[in-house]
Design an enzyme around this catalytic site. Sequence first.
Site, PDB file in Angstrom:
ATOM      1  CB  SER A   1      52.543  44.207  -7.089  1.00  0.00           C
ATOM      2  OG  SER A   1      53.189  43.121  -7.705  1.00  0.00           O
TER       3      SER A   1
ATOM      4  CD  GLU B   1      29.854  54.337  57.276  1.00  0.00           C
ATOM      5  OE1 GLU B   1      30.864  54.518  57.976  1.00  0.00           O
ATOM      6  OE2 GLU B   1      29.485  53.210  56.917  1.00  0.00           O
TER       7      GLU B   1
END
Length: 812
Positions: free
Chosen positions: A462, A87
Amino acid sequence: MIRLLKFFWWSFVAVFCGLLLSFSGAYLYLSPTLPSVDSLRRIQLQIPLRVYSSDGKLIAEFGEMRRSPVRFADIPPDFIQALLAAEDDNFANHYGVDLTSLMRAATQLLKTGHIQTGGSTITMQVAKNYFLTSERSFSRKINEILLALQIERELSKNEILELYVNKIYLGNRAYGIEAAAQVYYGKSIRELSLAQMAMIAGLPKAPSRFNPLVNPTRSKERRDWILGRMYKLGRIDEARYQLAINEPIDASYHVPTPELAAPYVAEMARAEMVGRYGSDAYTEGFRVTTTVPSNLQEAANTALREGLIEYDQRHGYRGPETRLPGMTRETWLQELAKQKSLGGLEPAIVTQVEKSGILVLTRNGQEEAVGWDTMKWARPFLNTNSLGPRPQQPADVTQVGDLVRVQRQPDGSLRFVQLPAAQSALVSLDPENGAIRALVGGFSFEQSNYNRAAQAKRQPGSSFKPFLYAAALDNGFTAASLVNDAPIVFQEAGMEEAWRPKNDNNTFLGPIRLREALYKSRNLVSIRVLQAVGIDYALNYVSRFGFNKDDLPRNLSLALGTANLTPLEIAGGWSVFANGGYKVQPYLIERIESRDGKSLFVANPPRVPQGEEQPETTAQSSAAPDTLLASVDTSTPQSQSPAVAERIVDPRTTYILNSMLQDVIKRGTGRRALAMGRTDIAGKTGTTNESKDSWFSGYNADLVTTVWAGFDQPESLGRHEYGGTVALPIWMNYMSAALKDKPPHVQAEPAGLLTLRIDSLSGRAASPGMPDAFFELFKSEDTPPPMSEFEPGLAIPGSPLPADEAAPIDLF
């Protein structure tokens, strides 16, 4: 000649001055609008939300951008050299702008008429990435140049590089070099080879064009060019260059793999964080630590999946998911690629059927054997209650081209399975403070994101009765109180037909002690008990446990568990029985930290007091909070004293009820749990009408766990399926693993209790020498009178019910 030289000189001076004036004018015009470079030091990069278990294992990551910022000191020197070669090889020498690169860009503009390369240095790219758009224009380029010059004046080269490598987009949602290393190689940037670093260094120029997953050829060309530049610039020697350039492109897509499979937990944490922080939750880099330890969550995952598979196989084989006969291997692999692994069950296509088993093609392209022994369960499914004949050979079960499911066993072999049609949920809490220790919301999150643990309101059957029995024990009943287990009919105005509740086996036991009625789960006793204490009293009492009154029916069906409640709500209520009477609020998030490790939140939930007993209170509780952490102070400092939970039930009541619920295990509907070999567990099964819902809730003093199983669209689990056959085995498998190697842990006996010998028929204190007497627990103020005070013909002795409800009979 002299005149010509003077002309060129003055022309140069004029051009130079013109350019200088133009640049100065542009600077004076644009500089007031330029952002402050100093803000780069305070920049907050977008970092995803990460959710962890209590022991630090990654559960999930949420956010559009995958990013893990690294400091400059942690960047390998080889990568820095590769990046600069690709770069900006003059980065160390320029002051933000490279005139040579700009002149090259200008020349290309003059030749082609448009901008091709920007001549950007790394510093200029930092300016663009952090402050500007990607627009290609002269004004944006001038701004970029001016910002680059400012950046170079105020930041060091190392700071500029650190900003750059953490910001750049490198494809596949990877932002920054650390995220790219994880995505393409599944490793940290520090662990990559020189060739791999060069590949990543080549991505900023064009993340799509040079992506090794999409264009491996172009990616290699770009990588090799960068390696050549490094060699030419003297950054690497020839030996390293040759070794790197001959290394193949071995990148592959690595999805961040959770270390712990807990997707329902992760989703609950994500939703809570969004509720707290909005969209910032996905970008601010929060680290969320949950209350869930990995070992308990893994045990819950295994128990739930194996329990559903076991239930599913009892009800037969529904056939292949689809049939794909007469296709080529390549076509089969394409079809398999469309399928997902669900709950650990892998898709496979049958390629060969033999007497010893079958061969299947799996998604990895291999053919593997599945033994006949793992297929013998596959009787044809006819309906919920009926199966076809037992298969005699593999050909009775499958044929070539069938898309089936297989499960990998610990020894590497494959087991023949199918995706369960039923679903389940499991919630496990610490009863001391409400911390969620394990949570599973279904067989597979990929199959269904619906969290049945926290969202599915179902009738608990229950398993709800203990709340009413606690109300009774605080309203004059004792464990020895006798209630008539006999038929009862209700006919009210407006009812089309009479309501005739019954026990699940349609039998009646007559006068029965409350303890026995609970462990035998007698519905008619529960209804009579609710009649005795009154609907209003029961609703007010039960709502203390954190239940919303709107979810509780205002009629006698409440005694049969017809409320609509989630497993998480049930588990929270049952925590009161496990901790001796204190109300705790389930919570999931233990700690929230910022991106830099600063503690933003530490949970301080109300918890059971330790040591000195707190004063009892029985204040009525309001409806359950809307959010999981509504009762937790988000500003709690770490040094704050622990909040004390409210006592909502007399500790003597929970102690007696705990003894009764232990009998459910010892001699009642939960007897299967005796196989665990523990003396400290208590619980209750629950089964709704037509076995549409199966429940088991149980605990010791360390953990309280609720399991639900059923179909998302309610239908019968089967004629012979109950809470004790579907939910209980899941609960047992989980709790056996969770409590392994832990000593028995039971509640301490509170003061104010007495143990008396009781006559088995009357429920009254037994006379000396009376046969068939047994010991029972009582509150000191509720001890029954002696048998000498019993007068035949009155209401059932030992029962607080009026004579007509207690169904008086001559017991002698």
